[in-house]
Write a protein that holds these residues in place. Sequence first.
Motif, PDB file in Angstrom:
ATOM      1  N   GLY A   1      66.905 -27.972   7.686  1.00  0.00           N
ATOM      2  CA  GLY A   1      65.897 -29.193   7.492  1.00  0.00           C
ATOM      3  C   GLY A   1      65.372 -29.766   8.869  1.00  0.00           C
ATOM      4  N   SER A   2      64.791 -30.820   8.475  1.00  0.00           N
ATOM      5  CA  SER A   2      63.970 -31.496   9.727  1.00  0.00           C
ATOM      6  C   SER A   2      64.941 -32.340  10.669  1.00  0.00           C
ATOM      7  N   ASP A   3      66.276 -32.480  10.501  1.00  0.00           N
ATOM      8  CA  ASP A   3      66.965 -33.424  11.124  1.00  0.00           C
ATOM      9  C   ASP A   3      67.660 -32.559  12.320  1.00  0.00           C
ATOM     10  N   SER A   4      67.861 -33.338  13.320  1.00  0.00           N
ATOM     11  CA  SER A   4      68.302 -32.353  14.568  1.00  0.00           C
ATOM     12  C   SER A   4      69.697 -31.958  14.643  1.00  0.00           C
ATOM     13  N   ILE A   5      70.177 -31.001  15.361  1.00  0.00           N
ATOM     14  CA  ILE A   5      71.608 -30.565  15.104  1.00  0.00           C
ATOM     15  C   ILE A   5      72.464 -31.641  15.877  1.00  0.00           C
TER      16      ILE A   5
END
Length: 424
Positions: free
Chosen positions: A202-206
């Motif tokens: 998805g769009s959230d960072s690691i």
Amino acid sequence: MDRKLFDVTMQPAPTTIKLPSGLQLVHIHYPTAGAGIFGIAVKAGSANESSDEYGLAHLVEHTLFKGTKKRSSWHIINRMEAVGGELNAFTTKEDTVVYSIFPAGNANRAIELIADLATNSQFPDREIDKEREVVIDEINSYRDTPAEAIFDEFEEFALASTPLSHNILGSPDSVRLLNSSHCRQFLADNYTVDNVVVFYSGSDSIDKIARLAERYFAAMPSVGKRFQMTATPKVDAFDKTITLDVHQTHALIGACVGGIFSPQRYAISLFSNITGGPGMNSLLNVELRERRGLVYSVETSTALFSTCGLITLYFGCDAHDLARCRKLCNNVFRHLAEGGLSERALASAKKQYMGQFAIASENRETRIMSAARSLLFRGLTDSYAETLRGINEVSLSDIADIAQRMCNASSLIYTYDNYSAKNS
């Protein structure tokens, strides 16, 4: 082979890290994705069950959602659905996956919920009693679908004497013996840091997902019960016919092959695609359906495990066409075993396979789960380039070797009483 067509993919590559707790995370970043996917892959399935608890892994998967230390089943159901998301799970012979798909911006909600399920599920007796009946209904419903049930029964014969042989669902009798204590012990033994991979797409960072996972999974035990899979089964080829109350005759033909660690795994997948893959141009579809109209569907599939694998051919036909269909299938396998596939045809097959692989890679759900399960079992995630290289290295002799196995394969037939009596 036209390498230019496949050397570049627009799909972002999976990234894997190990959190300070030891928990492994695989992450695929899609900056503009409108939905996120988060879940856990647990290296525990029906193969981890003892002989007196068949169906336990599947029952645990069902009843994880029935109550934790702080949530009722109703609150669990509504936690993700309230924002338009969904919560789901499935069990295989060697792993269990629990995951949520949700609108972007809800990763915190999903990660906290799944961590709660994995570490705090209570398996209330009243909920177990209800869900046990649901599972038994599922078992009985499955038995009413011979095109699916035949695969499980074939595996019971082909993988006999190994933990892989028995049905994932168990039997009504075995499931009735399971209780809350069994479920809690299975969770404690298997849902542990050393046995789990968490995954996100998805769009959230690691960095954000790693922080949330480290926070919410802090209560997960570090080490679980060690389980050692037994060696490859040694079963003589068999040819079994079982009479059932069925309209159509169902046939399953298969052989043991290498598993997920085998260097032959790419050849196994390519052979399956050539002979009975999803394309209408697969060899067996052309021979049985397109040219002769003998079957509605014919497909070759693979099931690769940690110690071994199976490649199987399924078709359903009128009972009086069974012998003819089997002969036609064997002719195809014999042709390939004797070197009948040309270098040009092999190159075309590789191109088709990689094209299908590229399309499948567009499915984010399938892609992240595949990456997580690869990390769980093999310690790495196959990149697009590695898959391309593996397929490119498949030789004509690799295909011939698998075809030879199918020429000497085992078989299981479901047919009806009158036909069996006439042809016995």
